[in-house]
Design an enzyme around this catalytic site. Structure first.
Site, PDB file in Angstrom:
ATOM      1  N   HIS A  46       0.831  -1.197   0.000  1.00  0.00           N
ATOM      2  CA  HIS A  46       0.000   0.000   0.000  1.00  0.00           C
ATOM      3  C   HIS A  46       0.872   1.257   0.000  1.00  0.00           C
ATOM      4  CE1 HIS A  46      -2.429   3.110   2.211  1.00  0.00           C
ATOM      5  NE2 HIS A  46      -3.278   2.785   1.260  1.00  0.00           N
ATOM      6  N   GLU A  49       2.129   1.713  -3.456  1.00  0.00           N
ATOM      7  CA  GLU A  49       1.046   2.240  -4.291  1.00  0.00           C
ATOM      8  C   GLU A  49       0.987   3.765  -4.216  1.00  0.00           C
ATOM      9  OE1 GLU A  49      -3.452   3.239  -3.747  1.00  0.00           O
ATOM     10  OE2 GLU A  49      -3.050   1.173  -3.115  1.00  0.00           O
ATOM     11  N   HIS A  50       1.039   4.298  -2.999  1.00  0.00           N
ATOM     12  CA  HIS A  50       1.010   5.752  -2.824  1.00  0.00           C
ATOM     13  C   HIS A  50       2.201   6.427  -3.500  1.00  0.00           C
ATOM     14  CE1 HIS A  50      -2.065   6.818   0.450  1.00  0.00           C
ATOM     15  NE2 HIS A  50      -2.324   5.564   0.090  1.00  0.00           N
ATOM     16  N   GLU A 126      -4.666   8.490   6.929  1.00  0.00           N
ATOM     17  CA  GLU A 126      -5.630   7.564   6.328  1.00  0.00           C
ATOM     18  C   GLU A 126      -6.045   6.494   7.342  1.00  0.00           C
ATOM     19  OE1 GLU A 126      -5.935   4.504   2.488  1.00  0.00           O
ATOM     20  OE2 GLU A 126      -4.064   5.561   2.909  1.00  0.00           O
TER      21      GLU A 126
END
Length: 421
Positions: A46, A49-50, A126
């Site tokens: 993740h 991904e960012h 987040e």
């Protein structure tokens, strides 16, 4: 309609030709996700991904967005337990631009140390946002219960500790070692031909690295009876998630489960919705959903309700599970469920986005594209006895886990409500 080509380096190209559309949806898929991560590096997929949106050798983060949005398109990504997908969409004559942006992000991201630190902070925000959402928190709690000490039971975002321990060097090494050609799929759907995709991608293909990536740890659970876990939180609603461990996406029982889930709780005409919301008004939100992985699967019933309604609602849910295991679904119920599922497949595949998603999910999940008509045929052949048999196989005490986020102070006594009579 579907065409697939595997290149010499192992990378796969797939297309769904939809000549009547004006757009093309493009996805760059890699068979890496949260369940491939060890506890020490939780959330790294993740995190990557960012960071792939934060600048390459020739594009700044702003230019990445501008180069897609400036041609009328959009760009996004997601990380799941078993795959990561970077996807975009624009008018069909902009395929070359979309390919250039996606491959540039995938192959040339800088992982600038300043951006790594900034994005680490962004992901922590987040995580805080999700923890403030009881519907999300209860699902994470349920995953942890169902798959203890296993990647499937850990949050895809990682934890503050794993984020703080993830250095730029570790991010770069993980991406270079695991995001390799033989785990990568380029999927495109819309107004294009397979030959066009091959020609457009030919100059990028040799730059994709080859290598052996990590393998996931099979999921096992030594559970012997129902489990209950509560997070006490000052909320207006009690959030309930009842999880049932089922089978993998390769198990033939998945077709019966798909229809069972529809009858049970997938839509407004389902038994749970009718009994709990329409007949008794006990909950605003009540539904069931399925999840399938390479080796395991889940059926989850979720509800948001007033705390005073919790015992009665749990009893009614368990009664409906018991009925599914005891009695055959009626002909009308089965017909409606089958028509609903087939209709959802057909309507979903009208869009270029969903066709692109179908390509990526099928190729990474099954190693081939299973035609929709073949799946619909399997659904059409499901017998009432197979649905009841699936319920008997999976609606068992040692497969049940109940998670709650609620003002409730103690979960004492709730385990007794999880009885399938």
């Amino acid at each position: 309609m579907y065409q697939v080509t595997q290149l010499k380096n192992g990378l796969t190209l797939a297309t769904a030709e939809m000549p009547h559309m004006t757009s093309v949806s493009l996805g760059l898929w890699v068979g890496m996700g949260g369940r491939y991560e060890s506890a020490e590096i939780g959330g790294i997929c993740h995190f990557i991904e960012h960071l792939l949106f934060k600048g390459t050798k020739k594009r700044s983060a702003r230019r990445i967005s501008q180069d897609v949005e400036g041609i009328g398109g959009y760009l996004n990504a997601f990380t799941s337990e078993e795959v990561t997908c970077y996807h975009s969409k624009a008018r069909h004559d902009r395929l070359d631009e979309l390919l250039d942006v996606l491959t540039d992000m995938f192959l040339n991201s800088k992982f600038d140390p300043v951006e790594v630190d900034k994005e680490r902070a962004v992901i922590k925000e987040e995580m805080s946002m999700y923890l403030d959402q009881p519907q999300h928190l209860v699902q994470e709690l349920l995953n942890e219960m169902m798959w203890p000490d296993h990647p499937l039971g850990r949050p895809l975002t990682g934890t503050e500790a794993t984020l703080d321990a993830t250095t730029r060097a570790r991010l770069v090494d993980y991406q270079r070692s695991n995001y390799v050609a033989n785990r990568t799929v380029i999927a495109a759907a819309g107004r294009l031909t397979h030959k066009e995709l091959i020609a457009a991608f030919s100059r990028y293909a040799p730059r994709f690295p080859q290598g052996k990536c990590v393998q996931f740890v099979p999921a096992v659970c030594p559970q012997t009876g129902p489990l209950v876990r509560l997070v006490t939180k000052d909320t207006e609603q009690t959030q309930v998630a009842l999880g049932v461990r089922t089978c993998s996406r390769h198990d033939e029982r998945r077709f019966a489960l798909r229809l069972l889930n529809t009858i049970l709780g997938e839509n407004m005409s389902s038994r749970l919705f009718q009994v709990i919301r329409e007949d008794r008004g006990l909950a605003y939100s009540i539904y069931s959903s399925l999840g399938f992985f390479e080796d395991v699967g889940t059926l989850t019933v979720t509800a948001g309700l007033d705390l005073d309604n919790l015992p009665q609602t749990l009893k009614l849910i368990m009664h409906e599970l018991s009925q599914m295991a005891k009695t055959l679904p009626g002909a009308a119920d089965l017909r409606r469920a089958r028509d609903y599922v087939i209709g959802q497949i057909d309507m979903g595949l009208e869009s270029t986005d969903n066709q692109m998603m179908w390509l990526g999910e099928q190729l990474l999940g099954y190693g081939k594209i299973i035609p929709p008509d073949e799946i619909k045929q399997h659904l059409a052949e499901v017998k009432p006895a197979e649905i009841r048999a699936a319920a008997r196989d999976f609606f068992r005490p040692e497969r049940l886990s109940l998670a709650l986020v609620s003002p409730l102070k103690s979960a004492d006594g709730l385990e007794k409500l999880l009885e399938i009579s």
